[in-house]
Enzyme design. Structure first.
Site, PDB file in Angstrom:
ATOM      1  N   HIS A  53      48.785  57.842  45.696  1.00 18.64           N
ATOM      2  CA  HIS A  53      48.368  59.141  45.759  1.00 18.64           C
ATOM      3  C   HIS A  53      47.041  58.664  45.995  1.00 18.64           C
ATOM      4  CE1 HIS A  53      50.375  62.235  42.617  1.00 18.64           C
ATOM      5  NE2 HIS A  53      51.031  62.062  43.678  1.00 18.64           N
ATOM      6  N   GLU A  55      43.787  59.028  45.741  1.00 19.38           N
ATOM      7  CA  GLU A  55      43.042  58.229  44.488  1.00 19.38           C
ATOM      8  C   GLU A  55      43.220  56.905  44.221  1.00 19.38           C
ATOM      9  OE1 GLU A  55      44.727  61.659  44.792  1.00 19.38           O
ATOM     10  OE2 GLU A  55      43.822  62.398  43.683  1.00 19.38           O
ATOM     11  N   CYS A  83      45.501  64.938  40.426  1.00 15.53           N
ATOM     12  CA  CYS A  83      46.815  65.846  39.769  1.00 15.53           C
ATOM     13  C   CYS A  83      46.226  65.005  38.706  1.00 15.53           C
ATOM     14  CB  CYS A  83      48.271  64.358  39.776  1.00 15.53           C
ATOM     15  SG  CYS A  83      48.645  63.313  40.316  1.00 15.53           S
ATOM     16  N   CYS A  86      46.727  60.482  37.971  1.00  9.65           N
ATOM     17  CA  CYS A  86      45.249  60.135  39.221  1.00  9.65           C
ATOM     18  C   CYS A  86      43.857  60.472  38.094  1.00  9.65           C
ATOM     19  CB  CYS A  86      44.541  60.506  40.375  1.00  9.65           C
ATOM     20  SG  CYS A  86      46.183  59.600  41.985  1.00  9.65           S
TER      21      CYS A  86
END
Length: 157
Positions: A53, A55, A83, A86
């Protein structure tokens, strides 16, 4: 120091991710002195890595640049609410502040879903600011999914 939003750069990363066929999420990490130390977009499909992701990719680069697994006093700008995965990683890194654009009722882990920072087990609770350029962040996601017929916003991977 005067506040300066870095959401425009995060949006540019999100658009670049969309151009690669990735869900358009972008993230930027800024040092305590205001320097951008990492910027990334989603790369889950490109790298065949469900943890890639925006992040996490930015977090790895920022930690490498800092020479530390801790980013005390650093800020994260991200186009979509992180999420749970993360959020947990950001807590472990001790990120100081999180600024996010679009809310993610389906998969979010900050204000929705797991609410990682609200749990007693959370080792660190960053300051969280939501709704930064929210309409533009939502627009990037909605446009991406509209092109894929029938998909809905918020699907991170």
């Amino acid at each position: 120091m005067t506040f300066k939003s870095h959401m425009n750069q995060a949006l540019a990363e999100a658009r670049a991710a969309a151009d690669r066929g990735e869900v358009p999420v972008g993230a930027v990490i800024v040092s305590p002195d205001g320097e951008v130390v990492a910027a990334a977009g989603n790369r889950t499909r490109e790298w065949n890595d469900p943890t890639a992701h925006a992040e996490i990719v930015a977090l790895r680069a920022a930690c490498a640049a800092a020479g530390s697994e801790r980013l005390v006093g650093y800020d994260l700008y991200v186009t979509l609410e992180p999420c749970a995965m993360c959020a947990a990683a950001l807590a472990a890194a001790r990120i100081g502040r999180i600024y996010y654009g679009a809310s993610d009722p389906k998969s979010g882990g900050v204000a929705h879903g797991a609410r990682v920072f609200s749990h007693p087990q959370a080792h660190h609770r960053p300051e969280v600011y939501d709704g930064i350029a929210a309409q533009e962040c939502e627009h990037v996601l909605k446009d991406f999914f509209a092109l894929r017929r029938g998909a809905t916003g918020g699907d991170r991977g």
